[in-house]
Design a protein around this motif. Structure first.
Motif, short mmCIF file in Angstrom:
data_model
loop_
_atom_site.label_atom_id
_atom_site.label_comp_id
_atom_site.label_asym_id
_atom_site.label_seq_id
_atom_site.Cartn_x
_atom_site.Cartn_y
_atom_site.Cartn_z
N LEU A 157 -14.50 -40.07 34.12
CA LEU A 157 -15.41 -39.30 34.96
C LEU A 157 -16.86 -39.70 34.72
CD1 LEU A 157 -13.76 -35.77 34.77
CD2 LEU A 157 -13.96 -37.20 36.80
N VAL A 158 -17.24 -39.90 33.48
CA VAL A 158 -18.62 -40.31 33.18
C VAL A 158 -18.90 -41.68 33.80
CG1 VAL A 158 -20.16 -41.07 31.33
CG2 VAL A 158 -18.92 -38.91 31.12
N GLU A 159 -17.96 -42.61 33.68
CA GLU A 159 -18.16 -43.94 34.28
C GLU A 159 -18.33 -43.85 35.79
OE1 GLU A 159 -14.77 -46.13 33.02
OE2 GLU A 159 -15.55 -46.55 31.01
N ARG A 160 -17.49 -43.06 36.45
CA ARG A 160 -17.52 -42.99 37.91
C ARG A 160 -18.65 -42.10 38.42
NH1 ARG A 160 -11.39 -43.67 40.29
NH2 ARG A 160 -10.70 -45.20 38.74
N SER A 161 -19.27 -41.34 37.54
CA SER A 161 -20.40 -40.52 37.96
C SER A 161 -21.60 -41.36 38.39
CB SER A 161 -20.81 -39.57 36.83
OG SER A 161 -21.42 -40.28 35.75
N ALA A 162 -21.62 -42.63 37.99
CA ALA A 162 -22.73 -43.52 38.37
C ALA A 162 -22.78 -43.76 39.87
CB ALA A 162 -22.61 -44.85 37.63
N ALA A 163 -21.68 -43.50 40.57
CA ALA A 163 -21.64 -43.69 42.02
C ALA A 163 -21.49 -42.37 42.75
CB ALA A 163 -20.48 -44.62 42.39
N ALA A 164 -21.88 -41.27 42.11
CA ALA A 164 -21.72 -39.94 42.70
C ALA A 164 -23.05 -39.19 42.70
CB ALA A 164 -20.66 -39.14 41.94
N ASP A 165 -23.17 -38.23 43.60
CA ASP A 165 -24.34 -37.36 43.65
C ASP A 165 -24.10 -36.09 42.85
OD1 ASP A 165 -25.66 -39.08 45.45
OD2 ASP A 165 -24.60 -38.17 47.14
N LEU A 166 -22.84 -35.80 42.56
CA LEU A 166 -22.49 -34.56 41.86
C LEU A 166 -21.13 -34.75 41.21
CD1 LEU A 166 -23.92 -31.77 41.69
CD2 LEU A 166 -22.42 -31.00 43.52
N LEU A 167 -21.02 -34.32 39.96
CA LEU A 167 -19.74 -34.32 39.25
C LEU A 167 -19.36 -32.87 39.01
CD1 LEU A 167 -17.38 -35.34 37.55
CD2 LEU A 167 -18.99 -35.69 35.65
N ILE A 168 -18.16 -32.49 39.45
CA ILE A 168 -17.70 -31.11 39.33
C ILE A 168 -16.48 -31.05 38.44
CG2 ILE A 168 -16.82 -29.11 40.60
CD1 ILE A 168 -18.34 -30.17 43.05
N VAL A 169 -16.56 -30.20 37.42
CA VAL A 169 -15.44 -30.02 36.49
C VAL A 169 -15.22 -28.53 36.26
CG1 VAL A 169 -15.76 -32.23 35.30
CG2 VAL A 169 -16.96 -30.20 34.47
N GLY A 170 -14.01 -28.17 35.90
CA GLY A 170 -13.70 -26.79 35.57
C GLY A 170 -13.83 -26.55 34.08
N ALA A 171 -14.12 -25.31 33.73
CA ALA A 171 -14.16 -24.89 32.32
C ALA A 171 -13.08 -23.85 32.12
CB ALA A 171 -15.53 -24.32 31.96
N ARG A 172 -12.03 -24.21 31.39
CA ARG A 172 -10.89 -23.32 31.20
C ARG A 172 -11.24 -22.26 30.16
NH1 ARG A 172 -10.05 -26.74 35.16
NH2 ARG A 172 -8.71 -28.50 34.73
N ARG A 173 -11.28 -21.02 30.58
CA ARG A 173 -11.70 -19.95 29.68
C ARG A 173 -10.68 -18.83 29.63
NH1 ARG A 173 -18.04 -19.91 31.52
NH2 ARG A 173 -18.38 -22.10 31.04
N PRO A 174 -10.20 -18.50 28.45
CA PRO A 174 -9.23 -17.42 28.34
C PRO A 174 -9.90 -16.05 28.41
CG PRO A 174 -9.70 -18.32 26.19
CD PRO A 174 -10.44 -19.18 27.17
N GLY A 175 -9.13 -15.09 28.86
CA GLY A 175 -9.53 -13.69 28.75
C GLY A 175 -10.86 -13.34 29.34
#
Length: 299
Positions: free
Chosen positions: A244-262
């Protein structure tokens, strides 16, 4: 009233960069822009005498910084509604509280303190890890900040067709009129002895097939909701964070989820989101996803 896009402002170049990005984003989504300066100056300067007209130096500094940032946003996007507020509390607590009623929080990747040269400011990191709303950490080169790549990158990591990060990515791509590139990575299984009774085919092929199925299922609902969004899919082999970091060089925005319990208590930021926040070549959106303990795994 529509929930605002809240920006943490401290006068640093990084926070002004965040103001510029947020002003453009607020215009895309026709949402109000709220600029917040938070500091504990009163703790260090002492209380102003009751009934006096004198304002503390910290308060004056905060108002001047916010005034300049507000004017900057209005000049950039004259049609946007912009409000400001000075809060006498620590920045992390203030932004987290603001996030409870915000569409998203926007922060810069550096602060004004002595540690401004570190990879990511402490306020930005903690806010991204604890916020109940999406957090955008603005970073990257001029092309990405100006949306010049016309491409959004989405990391998908578990079987969840209703993942908030997926819905956020499609909505963002629709608002920008740009392409969405979604990927789910896989890792080659450890080798097993030839003739092992559990081997019924190429293990690597099975792992890739599972990643493809996971990606298809995760995107299905949002793809139907946003049929005009151009979507490309990839299932590369390797560590998700690095790819994802490598391919972010060709993106305007990188979107990821943060898995959070409870109840979102504590620092809950997986390896993928953590590395992206420190190293991505474009702005990063961390979208909180409430899951059970068993499902709280990285992208």
């Amino acid at each position: 009233m529509q929930a605002p896009l809240v920006v943490g402002v401290d006068g640093s170049d990084s926070s002004l960069q965040a103001v510029d990005w947020a002003a453009d984003e607020a215009a895309r989504h026709e949402t109000p822009l709220r600029l917040v300066y938070a500091s504990l100056w009163e703790r260090y300067e002492g209380a102003v005498p009751t009934g006096g007209l004198q304002r503390s130096e910290g308060r004056i500094l905060a108002e001047n910084i916010l005034g300049a940032a507000s004017e900057r946003a209005r000049l950039r996007v004259p049609t946007s509604a912009v409000s400001t507020d000075v809060l006498a509390e620590d920045p992390t607590s203030a932004l987290l509280r603001e996030g409870a009623s915000a569409w998203a929080l926007v922060v810069g990747s550096r602060g004004r303190g002595q540690l401004a040269s570190v990879l990511l400011g402490s306020v930005s990191l903690v806010v991204a890890a604890r916020s109940v709303c999406p957090v955008v950490v603005v970073r990257g080169d001029d092309v990405a900040l100006a949306a010049g790549h016309e491409r959004i990158l989405l990391g998908v990591g578990r079987r969840d067709a209703e993942a908030p990060s997926v819905r956020f990515a499609f909505r963002e791509a629709a608002a920008r009129g740009c392409a969405l590139h979604a990927l789910s990575t896989w890792r080659r299984p450890a080798p097993r002895p030839a003739g092992h009774q559990l081997i019924t085919g190429d293990p690597a092929h099975s792992a890739e097939a599972r990643a493809t199925a996971l990606l298809d299922e995760a995107l299905e609902g949002s793809a139907l909701e946003y049929p005009d969004v151009r979507v490309s899919r990839a299932t590369p082999e390797g560590p998700a964070a690095r790819i994802l970091v490598e391919r972010s060089a060709a993106a305007d925005l990188l979107i990821v989820g943060a898995r959070r319990p409870g109840s979102f208590i504590g620092l809950e930021l997986g390896r993928v989101a953590h590395r992206a926040l420190h190293h991505a070549a474009c702005p990063v959106v961390v979208v909180p996803e409430r899951v059970t303990e068993a499902a709280a795994t990285d992208v």
